[in-house]
Design an enzyme around this catalytic site. Sequence first.
Site, short mmCIF file in Angstrom:
data_model
loop_
_atom_site.label_atom_id
_atom_site.label_comp_id
_atom_site.label_asym_id
_atom_site.label_seq_id
_atom_site.Cartn_x
_atom_site.Cartn_y
_atom_site.Cartn_z
CD GLU A 1 2.19 6.92 41.11
OE1 GLU A 1 2.38 5.80 40.61
OE2 GLU A 1 2.08 7.96 40.44
CG ASP B 1 -0.14 4.85 36.89
OD1 ASP B 1 -0.04 5.22 38.07
OD2 ASP B 1 0.83 4.44 36.22
CG ASN C 1 2.65 0.85 34.35
OD1 ASN C 1 1.97 1.66 34.95
ND2 ASN C 1 3.65 0.20 34.92
P1 C2E Z 1 4.63 4.78 37.01
O1 C2E Z 1 3.72 3.72 36.53
O2 C2E Z 1 4.00 6.00 37.60
O3 C2E Z 1 5.62 4.05 37.96
C1 C2E Z 1 6.13 4.62 39.09
C2 C2E Z 1 7.51 5.12 38.87
O4 C2E Z 1 7.93 5.84 40.01
C3 C2E Z 1 8.53 4.01 38.69
O5 C2E Z 1 9.57 4.49 37.88
C4 C2E Z 1 9.04 3.78 40.08
O6 C2E Z 1 10.32 3.24 40.13
C5 C2E Z 1 9.04 5.19 40.63
N1 C2E Z 1 8.81 5.19 42.08
C6 C2E Z 1 8.16 4.27 42.80
N2 C2E Z 1 8.13 4.62 44.10
C7 C2E Z 1 8.76 5.81 44.21
C8 C2E Z 1 9.03 6.70 45.29
O7 C2E Z 1 8.71 6.48 46.44
N3 C2E Z 1 9.70 7.85 44.98
C9 C2E Z 1 10.09 8.15 43.73
N4 C2E Z 1 10.73 9.30 43.50
N5 C2E Z 1 9.82 7.34 42.68
C10 C2E Z 1 9.16 6.18 42.91
P2 C2E Z 1 10.05 3.72 36.63
O8 C2E Z 1 10.13 2.27 36.92
O9 C2E Z 1 11.23 4.44 36.14
O10 C2E Z 1 8.85 3.89 35.63
C11 C2E Z 1 8.56 5.11 35.06
C12 C2E Z 1 7.30 5.02 34.28
O11 C2E Z 1 7.45 4.22 33.11
C13 C2E Z 1 6.18 4.34 35.02
O12 C2E Z 1 5.58 5.29 35.81
C14 C2E Z 1 5.28 3.83 33.92
O13 C2E Z 1 4.32 4.81 33.56
C15 C2E Z 1 6.22 3.66 32.78
N6 C2E Z 1 6.38 2.23 32.50
C16 C2E Z 1 7.20 1.31 33.02
N7 C2E Z 1 7.04 0.12 32.41
C17 C2E Z 1 6.06 0.30 31.47
C18 C2E Z 1 5.42 -0.53 30.48
O14 C2E Z 1 5.71 -1.73 30.34
N8 C2E Z 1 4.46 0.05 29.70
C19 C2E Z 1 4.11 1.38 29.85
N9 C2E Z 1 3.18 1.89 29.06
N10 C2E Z 1 4.69 2.16 30.73
C20 C2E Z 1 5.64 1.64 31.55
CA CA Z 2 2.09 6.32 38.43
CA CA Z 3 2.05 2.68 36.92
#
Ligand code: C2E
Ligand code: CA
Ligand code: CA
Length: 616
Positions: free
Chosen positions: A572, A516, A452
């Site tokens: 997703e 994304d 990301n």
């Molecule tokens: P994202 O890129 O849209 O990642 C998807 C988020 O939705 C992830 O949460 C994931 O755990 C969750 N998810 C995946 N499948 C499902 C599902 O079936 N149902 C539901 N309810 N949720 C699901 P996470 O890991 O908490 O990440 C949240 C956001 O944080 C990510 O959204 C991403 O935009 C951001 N993120 C995480 N790591 C990084 C990074 O290193 N850099 C940046 N810029 N953003 C990051």
């Molecule tokens: Ca996403």
């Molecule tokens: Ca993502």
Amino acid sequence: MKNEADSVENSKTVIYVAGNPSLYPLEYYDPETETYQGAIPAFLEQFAQEYGYTVTYYQPGPTDRRADLAANQQVDLISGCTEGDSFAHTSGGGIPLFQAEDSGETISYQLRLTRVAPASFQKDLREFAEGQSQEVWSGALLTAAEESPPSQTWLAPLAAGLGIAVCLLLAALLLLLGRRRRKGRQAQAARLTDPVTGIGTEARLAQVFSHSLNEHNRILFCLIYFRLDLDHIGRLGGYGAEKDFRQFAVQTLQAQATPADTLAQTASGDLVVLKMTEDVKTARSWTQTVLRKLKEYDCAGHPLNPQDATAGIYPLKAEDRQLDTVLFHARQCALAARREGKECRVCGAEHCKICQEERQLLLEVSRGLEQQEFQLYLQFFVDAHSFQIVGGEALSRWNHPQLGVLSPGRFIPLLEREGRVSLLDFYSMERACAFLEELAGRQTGNFFVSCNFSRQTFSSPDFVKQCSAILERYAFDRKLLILEVTETQRVSKEGHAQMQQNIMDVRALGVRVIFDDFGMGFSSFHDLQEYPMDGLKLDKYLVDHMWTPRGKAILGGLVQTGHALGLTILAEGVESDQQVEVLRQLHCDVLQGYRFSVPVPADEAKRQIWDRKQAD
Ligand code: C2E
Ligand code: CA
Ligand code: CA
């Protein structure tokens, strides 16, 4: 003996001094820097450093206010005195500093301690002053005289006392050094004033904050932070609109402010007022008046949005010594007001607590990255038809030593707001590349990893340079790395052009780029035309709303358009079999979501990939 307890940085005792504005070169007021200069301030500074105090001149100015400040017991020390001077509430005799001959008479220059000066400080200062010889003072005077005098009255009465020889030496020094010093002062004055708006900079605000405020009077002020959405105003009004609006905002604030208020502009272009009012209600109604006037701005015929100017009001507390902490709170309140659809917000105890925690987290990010507290998790992608695992998305977790495992929601929005997210983005990319290199050594086929990147990072001028530097360190097939451009922040007009260029340049390195959260936030069909991408990931919201006829039509339209442009379509947040079925019917290519796998630590992901390969 040094005061050991007070030498700890954040428990330093603050000592307030009333200065003598016209005792050049011992002590005098410099109007350009609005500070006291000369041999006594230098002496006190050295004392403060050696004995662990913070010594601050109280409200420096051209008028001699020592008698008032002594009478009101507002300061600990009265400076630039001679033996005959008398001040209220001073006790225990003066602290002699320096003696000079004037017409055969010896004059003793000294400091006077007031009744409120802490006892340990009195003792330390006497000890330090006794250790300074006349020779040391002569040297200090010569150094102070390198500075050109603030006005022509400087020679009397002290210069007479210094004797003709010393004066000649001073004059020679002035000639030699005056020009150099003037340049230094011009540079300092430039640092304190914003060249475009003519109001003070953050450095100027810091100066006022530390020189004019103290434990006693700080509670009489509020710091009001005006957050201006100059980016939106720029888009609304076209070329030059941001500059015009900022000028308008400065004039509006100047018209509403009183002489006791200090106006300043932050490095990010927002405006701050240090307002003299202890009454929060007054501060709020003043702020609302200013905001109302700002919203009257005619932006090339367009009215402003309520969110184009919001404010955070921070009532100062006696213990608020750090300007940057106060600014952080007020700014967070202005941003919170914006998010909540309000025009302004007062920093209350609850919000301050959240702010305090966020500020603490922010201060700890660098340590977290250095100590490898940020961990790589992977969430698998599957092929929509075979359900085979084809890749994984890199997601960060912060294994915080005190707070435990923090999910990205806790730190990504904060890092984005504070412009620090790129640190983490590149860190995660580096971990993803290391992961891909390890897989390459084990011949795991075409397993890809996506990382990301916040739009903020993706639109920065050195984005491609930083990506290439990371790529150079790892060996793997470049097409297996996918960069996901996330949706959380809008980019400016210049950022837009830079992002376009960055996408082309980074794709030329062989990596792939996808949007994304497509279909939500700021991305649109327009973006598909503007940016040369490899794929798009449909936002979870669209996947959740696929049951309604409109939802299904939108989803189907996006997939068709994407395919017509040669893009790979990912979905997703897929949680149920019914969703899988519809997404397959719509010809989505790749699926991701809890239906298939939750994010797992990288080592666990590696193990699963190898297990599967062995099973094949
Ligand atoms: P994202 O890129 O849209 O990642 C998807 C988020 O939705 C992830 O949460 C994931 O755990 C969750 N998810 C995946 N499948 C499902 C599902 O079936 N149902 C539901 N309810 N949720 C699901 P996470 O890991 O908490 O990440 C949240 C956001 O944080 C990510 O959204 C991403 O935009 C951001 N993120 C995480 N790591 C990084 C990074 O290193 N850099 C940046 N810029 N953003 C990051
Ligand atoms: Ca996403
Ligand atoms: Ca993502």
